[in-house]
Design a protein around this motif. Structure first.
Motif, PDB file in Angstrom:
ATOM      1  N   ALA A 270      21.772 -41.268  17.059  1.00 19.32           N
ATOM      2  CA  ALA A 270      21.181 -42.455  17.665  1.00 19.32           C
ATOM      3  C   ALA A 270      21.976 -43.724  17.368  1.00 19.32           C
ATOM      4  N   PHE A 271      22.343 -43.921  16.092  1.00 23.82           N
ATOM      5  CA  PHE A 271      23.024 -45.141  15.678  1.00 23.82           C
ATOM      6  C   PHE A 271      24.520 -44.889  15.510  1.00 23.82           C
ATOM      7  N   GLU A 272      25.133 -44.356  16.557  1.00 24.69           N
ATOM      8  CA  GLU A 272      26.582 -44.175  16.552  1.00 24.69           C
ATOM      9  C   GLU A 272      27.285 -45.471  16.938  1.00 24.69           C
ATOM     10  N   LYS A 273      26.722 -46.170  17.908  1.00 24.43           N
ATOM     11  CA  LYS A 273      27.262 -47.447  18.349  1.00 24.43           C
ATOM     12  C   LYS A 273      26.159 -48.224  19.055  1.00 24.43           C
ATOM     13  N   LEU A 274      26.369 -49.520  19.197  1.00 29.29           N
ATOM     14  CA  LEU A 274      25.435 -50.386  19.904  1.00 29.29           C
ATOM     15  C   LEU A 274      26.216 -51.111  20.996  1.00 29.29           C
ATOM     16  N   VAL A 275      25.781 -50.921  22.230  1.00 32.61           N
ATOM     17  CA  VAL A 275      26.472 -51.520  23.379  1.00 32.61           C
ATOM     18  C   VAL A 275      25.672 -52.731  23.872  1.00 32.61           C
ATOM     19  N   VAL A 276      26.345 -53.866  23.959  1.00 31.24           N
ATOM     20  CA  VAL A 276      25.755 -55.099  24.485  1.00 31.24           C
ATOM     21  C   VAL A 276      26.429 -55.405  25.823  1.00 31.24           C
ATOM     22  N   ASP A 277      25.638 -55.453  26.892  1.00 26.45           N
ATOM     23  CA  ASP A 277      26.161 -55.663  28.246  1.00 26.45           C
ATOM     24  C   ASP A 277      25.667 -57.007  28.760  1.00 26.45           C
ATOM     25  N   LEU A 278      26.592 -57.947  28.932  1.00 24.63           N
ATOM     26  CA  LEU A 278      26.261 -59.288  29.410  1.00 24.63           C
ATOM     27  C   LEU A 278      26.784 -59.452  30.833  1.00 24.63           C
ATOM     28  N   THR A 279      25.936 -59.959  31.730  1.00 25.98           N
ATOM     29  CA  THR A 279      26.323 -60.139  33.132  1.00 25.98           C
ATOM     30  C   THR A 279      25.866 -61.506  33.631  1.00 25.98           C
ATOM     31  N   LYS A 280      26.412 -61.910  34.777  1.00 22.12           N
ATOM     32  CA  LYS A 280      26.031 -63.152  35.467  1.00 22.12           C
ATOM     33  C   LYS A 280      26.210 -64.360  34.557  1.00 22.12           C
ATOM     34  N   GLY A 281      27.401 -64.482  33.961  1.00 18.66           N
ATOM     35  CA  GLY A 281      27.692 -65.601  33.088  1.00 18.66           C
ATOM     36  C   GLY A 281      27.628 -66.933  33.817  1.00 18.66           C
ATOM     37  N   SER A 282      27.056 -67.952  33.159  1.00 17.65           N
ATOM     38  CA  SER A 282      26.833 -69.250  33.797  1.00 17.65           C
ATOM     39  C   SER A 282      27.998 -70.215  33.630  1.00 17.65           C
ATOM     40  N   ASN A 283      28.922 -69.937  32.682  1.00 20.16           N
ATOM     41  CA  ASN A 283      30.007 -70.872  32.386  1.00 20.16           C
ATOM     42  C   ASN A 283      31.250 -70.490  33.193  1.00 20.16           C
ATOM     43  N   GLY A 284      31.604 -71.345  34.169  1.00 21.29           N
ATOM     44  CA  GLY A 284      32.736 -71.056  35.036  1.00 21.29           C
ATOM     45  C   GLY A 284      34.060 -71.002  34.285  1.00 21.29           C
ATOM     46  N   ALA A 285      34.202 -71.851  33.232  1.00 21.84           N
ATOM     47  CA  ALA A 285      35.454 -71.866  32.477  1.00 21.84           C
ATOM     48  C   ALA A 285      35.653 -70.545  31.738  1.00 21.84           C
ATOM     49  N   ILE A 286      34.580 -70.023  31.139  1.00 16.24           N
ATOM     50  CA  ILE A 286      34.674 -68.737  30.441  1.00 16.24           C
ATOM     51  C   ILE A 286      34.917 -67.610  31.437  1.00 16.24           C
ATOM     52  N   ASN A 287      34.218 -67.663  32.575  1.00 14.38           N
ATOM     53  CA  ASN A 287      34.409 -66.636  33.588  1.00 14.38           C
ATOM     54  C   ASN A 287      35.855 -66.627  34.089  1.00 14.38           C
ATOM     55  N   GLY A 288      36.417 -67.838  34.288  1.00 19.07           N
ATOM     56  CA  GLY A 288      37.796 -67.914  34.756  1.00 19.07           C
ATOM     57  C   GLY A 288      38.779 -67.391  33.722  1.00 19.07           C
TER      58      GLY A 288
ATOM     59  N   LEU B  96      38.199 -65.120  31.429  1.00 19.64           N
ATOM     60  CA  LEU B  96      38.073 -63.672  31.297  1.00 19.64           C
ATOM     61  C   LEU B  96      38.331 -62.938  32.599  1.00 19.64           C
ATOM     62  N   GLY B  97      38.312 -63.670  33.711  1.00 18.42           N
ATOM     63  CA  GLY B  97      38.483 -63.026  35.011  1.00 18.42           C
ATOM     64  C   GLY B  97      37.257 -62.229  35.424  1.00 18.42           C
ATOM     65  N   SER B  98      36.108 -62.569  34.857  1.00 23.17           N
ATOM     66  CA  SER B  98      34.871 -61.845  35.150  1.00 23.17           C
ATOM     67  C   SER B  98      33.694 -62.667  34.655  1.00 23.17           C
ATOM     68  N   ASP B  99      32.545 -62.459  35.308  1.00 17.02           N
ATOM     69  CA  ASP B  99      31.334 -63.140  34.826  1.00 17.02           C
ATOM     70  C   ASP B  99      30.517 -62.229  33.911  1.00 17.02           C
ATOM     71  N   GLY B 100      31.132 -61.140  33.431  1.00  8.99           N
ATOM     72  CA  GLY B 100      30.435 -60.211  32.557  1.00  8.99           C
ATOM     73  C   GLY B 100      31.250 -59.844  31.329  1.00  8.99           C
ATOM     74  N   ILE B 101      30.551 -59.423  30.276  1.00 11.44           N
ATOM     75  CA  ILE B 101      31.182 -59.005  29.022  1.00 11.44           C
ATOM     76  C   ILE B 101      30.459 -57.741  28.533  1.00 11.44           C
ATOM     77  N   VAL B 102      31.231 -56.725  28.206  1.00  7.86           N
ATOM     78  CA  VAL B 102      30.674 -55.528  27.581  1.00  7.86           C
ATOM     79  C   VAL B 102      31.326 -55.387  26.216  1.00  7.86           C
ATOM     80  N   ASP B 103      30.502 -55.363  25.166  1.00  7.52           N
ATOM     81  CA  ASP B 103      31.023 -55.264  23.807  1.00  7.52           C
ATOM     82  C   ASP B 103      30.318 -54.119  23.084  1.00  7.52           C
ATOM     83  N   THR B 104      31.061 -53.380  22.291  1.00  3.01           N
ATOM     84  CA  THR B 104      30.532 -52.224  21.578  1.00  3.01           C
ATOM     85  C   THR B 104      30.687 -52.421  20.079  1.00  3.01           C
ATOM     86  N   ILE B 105      29.580 -52.316  19.353  1.00  2.00           N
ATOM     87  CA  ILE B 105      29.572 -52.488  17.904  1.00  2.00           C
ATOM     88  C   ILE B 105      29.525 -51.112  17.249  1.00  2.00           C
ATOM     89  N   PRO B 106      30.496 -50.757  16.412  1.00  2.62           N
ATOM     90  CA  PRO B 106      30.445 -49.454  15.738  1.00  2.62           C
ATOM     91  C   PRO B 106      29.360 -49.427  14.669  1.00  2.62           C
TER      92      PRO B 106
END
Length: 291
Positions: free
Chosen positions: A152-170, A172-182
């Motif tokens: 169960a606790f092998e990893k934790l996936v955080v999926d962020l979508t529809k980012g509101s900050n245009g500067a960050i989106n530009g 990263l080239g995307s309005d989303g971030i997927v991060d995995t915590i071991p």
């Protein structure tokens, strides 16, 4: 926060054998306001921010159990709980002003907000226990529980979508971030022992001890996962005078600690070669009235 609501059915197969099952809905709520270090995102790995995360969702699991009473003085039980998956959704927000300033980026909008999804996995577990009445007043009990954290606790996936900050989106080239915590938690056994002694028709005393080795490896431990208590002592007393029953209980999670070594897999250098400690004491009071 986790709450389980269940409905169950039990059947007495014979004078000595009973079986039962239940199915439950699990509500889980994640709330986090904490420094967060991105772990796996190609462009953000090692980047730190203060993250305000809130998500909630529902999952389903089931319990199966059997109880056998070969003699009046002895009761044995075996139960199994299935794994649980909760896909929780909500939002994540924060502000990168300090980080932008340190990079010399002035006047750039720094606050951000995302739709967030966190998939929580809770482990399946197998429990075997029993109670033995050694006198009319005294009963001994014990239990061992196997918890399959590794499933169960092998990893934790955080999926962020529809980012509101245009500067960050530009950037990263995307309005989303997927991060995995071991996590890489390990399976564990939890052992429990207890004794109950009835002083008279109104007063009952109880005491117990629990031991369970921490499933968190030193390579992925964090202040958020913290140290998990391994040794626990409990005391309790019940006053029973129909239709009322009053119980007072005390629990002491003995001091526990976990070390974060130089080989930590978590990208947050300030935690390396540090130590986390935990100790907790609990008091519970319950009142029952039989209609």
């Amino acid at each position: 926060t986790s709450i389980r609501t269940a409905v169950g059915l039990g059947v007495q197969v014979s004078d000595t054998l009973s079986v039962g099952a239940s199915i439950g809905a699990v509500y889980n709520k994640n709330e986090l306001v904490s420094p967060y270090t991105f772990q796996s995102h190609p462009a953000l790995a090692g980047f730190k921010t203060l993250l305000d995360l809130k998500t909630e969702g529902l999952g389903v699991n089931a319990d199966l159990g059997v109880v056998w009473q070969p003699v009046d003085e002895l009761i044995l039980g075996l139960s199994y709980r299935t794994p649980t998956q909760v896909r929780s959704k909500g939002r994540a927000k924060g502000d990168l002003n300090e980080q932008f300033t340190s990079l010399g980026l002035h006047g750039v909008p720094s606050d951000f907000r995302y739709d967030a999804e966190v998939v929580n996995h809770f482990p399946d577990q197998l429990t075997f226990g029993g109670s033995l009445r050694i006198t009319d007043q005294t009963t001994l009990s014990s239990e061992v529980e196997w918890v399959r954290w590794s499933n169960a606790f092998e990893k934790l996936v955080v999926d962020l979508t529809k980012g509101s900050n245009g500067a960050i989106n530009g950037l990263l080239g995307s309005d989303g971030i997927v991060d995995t915590i071991p996590l890489d938690w390990e399976d564990s056994f939890v052992w429990r022992f207890g004794v109950e002694h009835r002083l008279n028709s109104q007063w009952t005393l109880r005491a117990g001890y629990q031991y369970g080795e921490s499933p968190v490896p030193e390579t992925t431990v964090l202040p958020m996962t913290a140290a998990i208590s391994e040794h626990t002592l409990t005391l309790g007393v019940t006053w029973d005078r129909a239709p009322y029953s009053v119980s007072l209980a005390y629990q002491h999670d003995l001091p526990a600690s976990a070390s974060i070594g130089s080989d930590s897999r978590i990208l947050s250098g300030e935690y390396k070669n540090s130590r986390i400690g935990l100790e907790a004491q609990w008091i519970a009071l319950s009142v029952t009235y039989d209609f």
